[in-house]
Write an enzyme that holds these catalytic residues in place. Structure first.
Site, PDB file in Angstrom:
ATOM      1  N   ASP A   1       5.330 -72.516   3.153  1.00  0.00           N
ATOM      2  CA  ASP A   1       5.054 -71.619   2.332  1.00  0.00           C
ATOM      3  C   ASP A   1       5.412 -70.185   2.672  1.00  0.00           C
ATOM      4  OD1 ASP A   1       3.317 -70.991   4.471  1.00  0.00           O
ATOM      5  OD2 ASP A   1       1.292 -70.873   3.436  1.00  0.00           O
TER       6      ASP A   1
ATOM      7  N   LYS B   1       4.816 -65.565  14.179  1.00  0.00           N
ATOM      8  CA  LYS B   1       4.428 -66.708  15.279  1.00  0.00           C
ATOM      9  C   LYS B   1       4.081 -68.069  14.613  1.00  0.00           C
ATOM     10  CE  LYS B   1       3.107 -63.591  18.901  1.00  0.00           C
ATOM     11  NZ  LYS B   1       2.199 -62.934  19.890  1.00  0.00           N
TER      12      LYS B   1
END
Length: 298
Positions: A216, A250
């Protein structure tokens, strides 16, 4: 007049300035025509993106094919250089075997929660299918394997495997199960998400680790975290910041999450797993933390 004409047609010298100093062109979002009456803007964007995806599918497939061919050719040339010099081929140029015949059972189970089909566009579904196949390849090749299950496998991701990836024989993959059932375990289970503060120190045999199967580009914040909380499933994150620095987000791909967990069992060393699995472009090792973090990992 002739001199002026000759000067105007003279070859303009090439710009020798450093191209790195030039600003990169701004990539603007594609412009779509106004939506027809009765269709919302978001629905119309989805329709237009799907149409554009179908129109450019063959072109992108050809580009990917040419890229693979160039990579193969470059690898062959590199191998030839070593063999011509009579030198041993480096490990990084050797292809790993398709199946590791000396695997051990890690004792853990992994679930790829693919219940987010409706939140992705068609290109992201293609990307997710690639990540699932890479996760399967890792499960065959790593020294330790896990029992892996893909849940909520009943929409476009399934269509992708049934239609475009039918030659993969995914229904026969060893230690890899596909099910339409969306049910996730709540006991002896951990949902892995970068949005939690709880750190995962070790992988425990007998535990099921759930990974969100979604591509996404970070649009949906706390998606997996909120789902886990609703189901009362504990959440933890891989100890990325404790051992390495990542260039950029991250957030790791689904396939990297699986490979990292499998690689961890080689020496039960997160730092070693991160550095051996993640591509160098994402990795920025912080040498100032090396001694203290290595000690804490033991």
């Amino acid at each position: 007049m002739s001199d002026t004409s000759e000067n105007s047609n003279a070859e303009i010298p090439a710009d020798t300035s450093d191209v790195k100093d030039k600003p990169k062109p701004i990539v603007r979002a594609p412009q779509f025509p106004p939506p027809p009456e009765g269709i919302s803007k978001s629905q119309w964007k989805k329709i237009c993106r799907k149409k554009r995806f179908e129109e450019t599918r063959a072109e992108y497939a050809q580009i990917r094919k040419e890229k693979r061919n160039r990579a193969k050719l470059a690898r062959r040339e590199k191998l030839k250089e070593y063999t011509d010099r009579g030198e041993e081929i480096p490990e990084e140029l050797k292809r790993p075997p398709k199946v590791n015949l000396n695997q051990s059972d890690s004792g853990i189970s992994i679930i790829l929660d693919c219940s987010f089909d409706d939140l992705m566009n068609d290109r992201e579904i293609v990307s997710l299918s690639t990540q699932v196949t890479r996760a399967y390849s890792s499960n065959k090749r790593e020294n330790n394997y896990a029992k892996i299950k893909v849940t909520s496998f009943d929409k476009r991701l399934k269509q992708r495997f049934d239609n475009d990836l039918s030659n993969s024989n995914y229904t026969k993959w060893k230690n890899f199960e596909f099910t339409a059932d969306p049910t996730l375990p709540t006991e002896n289970a951990v949902y892995l998400t970068a949005d939690t503060e709880e750190k995962l120190d070790t992988l425990e045999p007998g535990t099921t680790y759930i990974v969100g199967g979604i591509v996404d580009k970070n649009r949906h914040k706390n998606l997996c975290y909120n789902k886990a909380k609703e189901l009362n499933i504990p959440t933890k994150r891989l100890p990325i910041g404790e051992f390495i620095n990542l260039a950029g987000r991250k957030v790791l791909t689904t396939s990297h999450m699986v490979q990292l967990m499998l690689r961890y069992f080689d020496n039960k060393d997160w730092k070693e797993a991160f550095e051996s699995v993640l591509p160098p472009r994402k990795l920025e090792v912080d040498s100032t933390k090396e001694d203290s973090e290595t000690a804490s990992a033991e």
